[in-house]
Write a protein that holds these residues in place. Structure first.
Motif, PDB file in Angstrom:
ATOM      1  N   SER A  19       0.861  -1.174   0.000  1.00 16.57           N
ATOM      2  CA  SER A  19       0.000   0.000   0.000  1.00 16.57           C
ATOM      3  C   SER A  19       0.902   1.230   0.000  1.00 16.57           C
ATOM      4  CB  SER A  19      -0.905   0.016   1.237  1.00 16.57           C
ATOM      5  OG  SER A  19      -0.183   0.393   2.389  1.00 16.57           O
ATOM      6  N   GLN A  20       0.304   2.396  -0.058  1.00 19.26           N
ATOM      7  CA  GLN A  20       1.109   3.613   0.034  1.00 19.26           C
ATOM      8  C   GLN A  20       1.700   3.779   1.425  1.00 19.26           C
ATOM      9  OE1 GLN A  20      -1.767   6.496  -1.804  1.00 19.26           O
ATOM     10  NE2 GLN A  20       0.138   7.321  -2.609  1.00 19.26           N
ATOM     11  N   ASN A  21       1.247   3.003   2.379  1.00 15.33           N
ATOM     12  CA  ASN A  21       1.797   3.063   3.726  1.00 15.33           C
ATOM     13  C   ASN A  21       2.913   2.051   3.946  1.00 15.33           C
ATOM     14  OD1 ASN A  21      -0.056   5.092   4.388  1.00 15.33           O
ATOM     15  ND2 ASN A  21      -1.612   3.581   4.901  1.00 15.33           N
ATOM     16  N   GLY A  27       4.392   8.842  -0.525  1.00 19.74           N
ATOM     17  CA  GLY A  27       3.027   9.251  -0.228  1.00 19.74           C
ATOM     18  C   GLY A  27       2.455   8.517   0.967  1.00 19.74           C
ATOM     19  N   ALA A  28       1.180   8.695   1.166  1.00 21.52           N
ATOM     20  CA  ALA A  28       0.463   8.033   2.258  1.00 21.52           C
ATOM     21  C   ALA A  28      -0.920   7.648   1.752  1.00 21.52           C
ATOM     22  CB  ALA A  28       0.331   8.973   3.453  1.00 21.52           C
ATOM     23  N   GLY A  29      -1.386   6.494   2.189  1.00 19.31           N
ATOM     24  CA  GLY A  29      -2.696   6.026   1.784  1.00 19.31           C
ATOM     25  C   GLY A  29      -3.798   6.928   2.313  1.00 19.31           C
ATOM     26  N   GLU A  30      -4.677   7.375   1.424  1.00 22.92           N
ATOM     27  CA  GLU A  30      -5.797   8.234   1.795  1.00 22.92           C
ATOM     28  C   GLU A  30      -7.052   7.714   1.112  1.00 22.92           C
ATOM     29  OE1 GLU A  30      -3.126  12.301   1.801  1.00 22.92           O
ATOM     30  OE2 GLU A  30      -3.883  11.459  -0.064  1.00 22.92           O
ATOM     31  N   GLU A  59      -5.477  10.082  -6.549  1.00 24.77           N
ATOM     32  CA  GLU A  59      -4.482  10.777  -5.721  1.00 24.77           C
ATOM     33  C   GLU A  59      -4.596  12.285  -5.927  1.00 24.77           C
ATOM     34  OE1 GLU A  59      -0.986  11.047  -3.195  1.00 24.77           O
ATOM     35  OE2 GLU A  59      -2.220   9.315  -3.661  1.00 24.77           O
TER      36      GLU A  59
END
Length: 174
Positions: A19-21, A27-30, A59
Motif C-alpha cells: 500500500s502507500q503506507n 506518499g500516504a494512503g488516503e 491521488e
C-alpha cells in the motif's frame, strides 16, 4: 483458500501486501486514492528483475483533488521493494501539463519496452484530461528507473482523431 490467495509458489514463498503506507513507498494512503487501480509489471531499469507501475487516479496532487499519480516499485533479489521507489504526477518537473482536479492521471498504466533495449518505458493515461478529451504520456526508462525528463504526451488529435470528449487513454491493452 477460503481466506483469499495464498501467494505461494513454493516452500518459503510468502505473499507480499503493498500500500502507500508500506515502507519506502512515496506518499500516504488516503481515502479515494485508488492506489493500485491499475498495475503493470516489467523490467524498467534492465537489471533482469520485474518492477511494478502502480496507478492512483484518485491521488490528490498539490491540492488538486483526484489529479492522479503513478508510483514505481522496484524489483530486487529478495522480491518487490519500496527502496528506490519513484512517484510521478503531472506537476513533476519534466512531465508535460499541469495536475488538475479530476484528471485521473494513472487511470491506465503500462510498462512497455518500446525501444527494444531491455528497459520498459511507462505509458500512463489521464482519460479525463482537458474536460474528458484525454491524453497519454510516455516516460522514458533508464538504468536508474523512469525519467520525467524527455517524457511526452499525446492526445487523440495528435494521432489524427477527434479529440473532443474522446476520453483518449481510457483503455490501454497490455
Amino acid at each position: 483458500g477460503e481466506d483469499g490467495p495464498s501467494g505461494t509458489e513454493g516452500p518459503g514463498t510468502a505473499p507480499q501486501w503493498w500500500s502507500q503506507n508500506s515502507p519506502g513507498v512515496p506518499g500516504a494512503g488516503e481515502l479515494d486514492d485508488s492506489w493500485g487501480n491499475e498495475l503493470s509489471v516489467a523490467d524498467v531499469d534492465g537489471d533482469g528483475r520485474a518492477d511494478v507501475a502502480v496507478g492512483a487516479p484518485g491521488e490528490d496532487a498539490d491540492g488538486e483533488a483526484a489529479a492522479g499519480a503513478v508510483s514505481l516499485l522496484r524489483g530486487s533479489q529478495a522480491g518487490l521493494t519500496g527502496t528506490g521507489s519513484q512517484y510521478f504526477d503531472q506537476n513533476t518537473p519534466g512531465i508535460p501539463g499541469t495536475a488538475e482536479a479530476g484528471d485521473g492521471w494513472g487511470a491506465q498504466v503500462r510498462l512497455v519496452d518500446t525501444a527494444g533495449d531491455g528497459r520498459a518505458e511507462l505509458v500512463a493515461a489521464a482519460p479525463e484530461e482537458n474536460a474528458g478529451d484525454g491524453a497519454v504520456w510516455v516516460l522514458p526508462a533508464s538504468g536508474s528507473g523512469l525519467l520525467a525528463d524527455g517524457s511526452r504526451s499525446y492526445g487523440a488529435a495528435a494521432l489524427g482523431g477527434n479529440a473532443h470528449g474522446a476520453h483518449f487513454g481510457s483503455v490501454i491493452d497490455e
